[in-house]
Design an enzyme around this catalytic site. Structure first.
Site, PDB file in Angstrom:
ATOM      1  N   ASP A  28      30.389  39.000  47.146  1.00  0.00           N
ATOM      2  CA  ASP A  28      30.423  40.272  46.426  1.00  0.00           C
ATOM      3  C   ASP A  28      30.691  39.988  44.941  1.00  0.00           C
ATOM      4  O   ASP A  28      29.994  40.478  44.046  1.00  0.00           O
ATOM      5  CB  ASP A  28      31.559  41.126  47.035  1.00  0.00           C
ATOM      6  CG  ASP A  28      31.547  42.555  46.528  1.00  0.00           C
ATOM      7  OD1 ASP A  28      30.643  42.914  45.758  1.00  0.00           O
ATOM      8  OD2 ASP A  28      32.461  43.312  46.906  1.00  0.00           O
ATOM      9  N   ASP A  71      36.881  29.442  43.080  1.00  0.00           N
ATOM     10  CA  ASP A  71      37.349  29.545  41.691  1.00  0.00           C
ATOM     11  C   ASP A  71      36.537  28.611  40.791  1.00  0.00           C
ATOM     12  O   ASP A  71      36.136  28.978  39.682  1.00  0.00           O
ATOM     13  CB  ASP A  71      38.860  29.257  41.582  1.00  0.00           C
ATOM     14  CG  ASP A  71      39.309  28.078  42.426  1.00  0.00           C
ATOM     15  OD1 ASP A  71      38.550  27.638  43.317  1.00  0.00           O
ATOM     16  OD2 ASP A  71      40.425  27.577  42.208  1.00  0.00           O
ATOM     17  N   TYR A  95      36.207  42.323  54.711  1.00  0.00           N
ATOM     18  CA  TYR A  95      35.815  43.735  54.587  1.00  0.00           C
ATOM     19  C   TYR A  95      35.715  44.423  55.947  1.00  0.00           C
ATOM     20  O   TYR A  95      35.677  45.646  56.028  1.00  0.00           O
ATOM     21  CB  TYR A  95      34.481  43.877  53.838  1.00  0.00           C
ATOM     22  CG  TYR A  95      34.545  43.477  52.379  1.00  0.00           C
ATOM     23  CD1 TYR A  95      35.746  43.110  51.785  1.00  0.00           C
ATOM     24  CD2 TYR A  95      33.403  43.473  51.592  1.00  0.00           C
ATOM     25  CE1 TYR A  95      35.802  42.735  50.450  1.00  0.00           C
ATOM     26  CE2 TYR A  95      33.453  43.106  50.249  1.00  0.00           C
ATOM     27  CZ  TYR A  95      34.653  42.730  49.687  1.00  0.00           C
ATOM     28  OH  TYR A  95      34.707  42.359  48.369  1.00  0.00           O
ATOM     29  N   ASP A 135      27.628  39.443  41.648  1.00  0.00           N
ATOM     30  CA  ASP A 135      27.676  40.272  40.437  1.00  0.00           C
ATOM     31  C   ASP A 135      27.757  39.396  39.193  1.00  0.00           C
ATOM     32  O   ASP A 135      27.100  39.658  38.186  1.00  0.00           O
ATOM     33  CB  ASP A 135      28.896  41.203  40.468  1.00  0.00           C
ATOM     34  CG  ASP A 135      28.520  42.585  40.980  1.00  0.00           C
ATOM     35  OD1 ASP A 135      27.499  42.693  41.684  1.00  0.00           O
ATOM     36  OD2 ASP A 135      29.240  43.550  40.671  1.00  0.00           O
ATOM     37  N   LYS A 189      37.122  28.588  50.137  1.00  0.00           N
ATOM     38  CA  LYS A 189      38.450  28.294  49.574  1.00  0.00           C
ATOM     39  C   LYS A 189      39.175  27.438  50.613  1.00  0.00           C
ATOM     40  O   LYS A 189      40.258  27.771  51.088  1.00  0.00           O
ATOM     41  CB  LYS A 189      39.171  29.623  49.280  1.00  0.00           C
ATOM     42  CG  LYS A 189      40.442  29.499  48.481  1.00  0.00           C
ATOM     43  CD  LYS A 189      40.232  29.115  47.030  1.00  0.00           C
ATOM     44  CE  LYS A 189      41.571  28.927  46.342  1.00  0.00           C
ATOM     45  NZ  LYS A 189      41.445  28.239  45.036  1.00  0.00           N
TER      46      LYS A 189
END
Ligand code: NAD
Length: 357
Positions: free
Chosen positions: A249, A225, A143, A253, A192
């Site tokens: 992020d 994942d 970001y 959520d 990852k």
């Protein structure tokens, strides 16, 4: 007697109503547990635009920097929606986070026994209770990385860059380990690393900090994942999750939705010092502002987080959380109301939590 100074950023919409209830609860907790609190208000968001022309006045930044901690309601609303990006209320929110150097975002995903029916997960998956803390890196990664668009031989492309330095990973890892130390002693680092170089650096750095500084904490690693899958398959396996900005992020959520109700979800943003910014995850709910229908519990639970993580008053924090769990058995605001419980206003909910403290 310890004395703490708290800045209140009430903000817009339901912000003032819900912060007022949280202050009431904090005052009650301070009487009961023997510490002093003083409050001062500062402007942020639409309220600041109306009074000063900008969403984040310098005075607000100065006051927050000088305070022991900051409690925020919510900002924004239709009144300011047509303003350009830089002077919108939300710019004040990003501005205060960056001005205070808040690099760690903490989002608990808790299911209160009384609200189990509100979760989209089956009862047997949730079990008796569920309590996960997601620690998200907030000021680095993709970001904030180098980005751009280019057209080569008539073909347009775009890129964003994920970059993490060792010190950036070290400091967020320490927040994760410290959190695990205050909870059940387990930290899961999510990355990852099977694909991304930045993730391999992340994983190695978290492992080294764990080995050198927190040997008592049980550290595990998951690919993002797999973590997304495990959160809905077997969420009880998690205590604290630490992860990068983008993965956090998405996962925070997902984790918070497990609890089912937006009016119940607290959060904290922390920087290098003890002070932090505490706020509910929901917005300013302009559709119900002034009706007395707002649920103040997310803000009250954010205040409890403040007591635990910034002010070192864990007993008071626990007492507030226990009072919230108790009140839900008999009384609910409109957003979480069910048959058999009393329907109460925002103010009545604040009073009930105080009376159970
Ligand atoms: P929202 O979270 O304000 O509201 C979404 C829905 O949830 C609404 O129906 C609202 O009534 C309900 N709701 C939210 N909080 C509630 C509570 N405590 N009790 C009962 N019901 C509650 O999101 P939105 O409608 O997308 O945004 C409204 C405004 O808030 C916008 O201006 C947005 O930019 C701003 N916003 C601010 C923040 C923040 O300050 N951190 C976060 C999100 C959105």
């Amino acid at each position: 007697m310890k004395e703490y100074n708290i800045v209140l950023l009430k903000g817009d919409g339901i912000g003032p109503e819900i912060v007022t209830q949280a202050v009431k609860v904090l005052r009650r907790a301070s009487e009961k547990f023997g510490f002093g609190l003083s409050f001062e208000e500062a402007l942020l968001g639409g309220a600041a635009i109306d009074a000063t022309g900008v969403p984040l006045p310098q005075e607000t930044v100065d006051r927050c920097r000088a305070a022991d901690s900051t409690l925020l309601g919510a900002v924004g609303g239709p009144k300011w929606d047509s303003l350009p990006g830089k002077v919108r209320p939300e710019a004040g929110l990003l501005g205060i986070r960056s001005a205070l150097g808040l690099f760690a975002n903490l989002r608990p995903a808790v299911i209160f026994e009384q609200l189990r029916g509100a979760s989209p997960l089956k009862a047997e998956i949730i079990g008796d209770d569920l309590d996960i803390m997601v620690v998200r890196e907030l000021t680095g990664g993709i970001y904030f990385g180098e980005r751009g668009r280019e057209t080569v031989n008539g073909v347009e492309s775009a890129h964003d860059t994920e970059r993490y330095s060792v010190p950036e990973v070290e400091r967020i890892a320490r927040v994760g380990f410290e959190m695990a130390k205050k909870r059940r002693g387990r930290l899961c680092s999510v990355d990852k690393a099977n694909v991304l170089e930045s993730s391999r650096l992340w994983r190695a750095t978290v492992a080294r900090i764990g080995k050198e500084e927190y040997p008592e904490i049980e550290l595990t690693n998951l690919y993002v994942d797999n973590c997304a899958m495990q959160l809905v398959r077997n969420p009880k396996q998690f205590d604290v999750i630490v992860t990068s900005n983008m993965f956090g992020d998405i996962l925070s959520d997902e984790a918070s939705m497990i609890s089912g109700s937006i009016g119940m979800l607290a959060s904290a943003s922390l920087g290098a010092g003890k002070a932090g910014l505490y706020e509910p995850i929901h917005g300013s709910a302009p559709d119900i502002a002034g009706t007395g229908m707002a649920n103040p519990l997310a803000t009250i639970l954010s205040a409890a987080m403040m007591l635990r993580y910034s002010l070192e008053e864990p007993q008071a924090a626990q007492a507030i959380e226990d009072a919230v769990a108790k009140v839900l058995k008999t009384a609910r605001t409109a957003d979480i109301w069910t048959e058999g419980t009393k329907r109460v206003t925002c103010e009545e909910m604040g009073d009930l939590v105080c009376s159970l403290l």
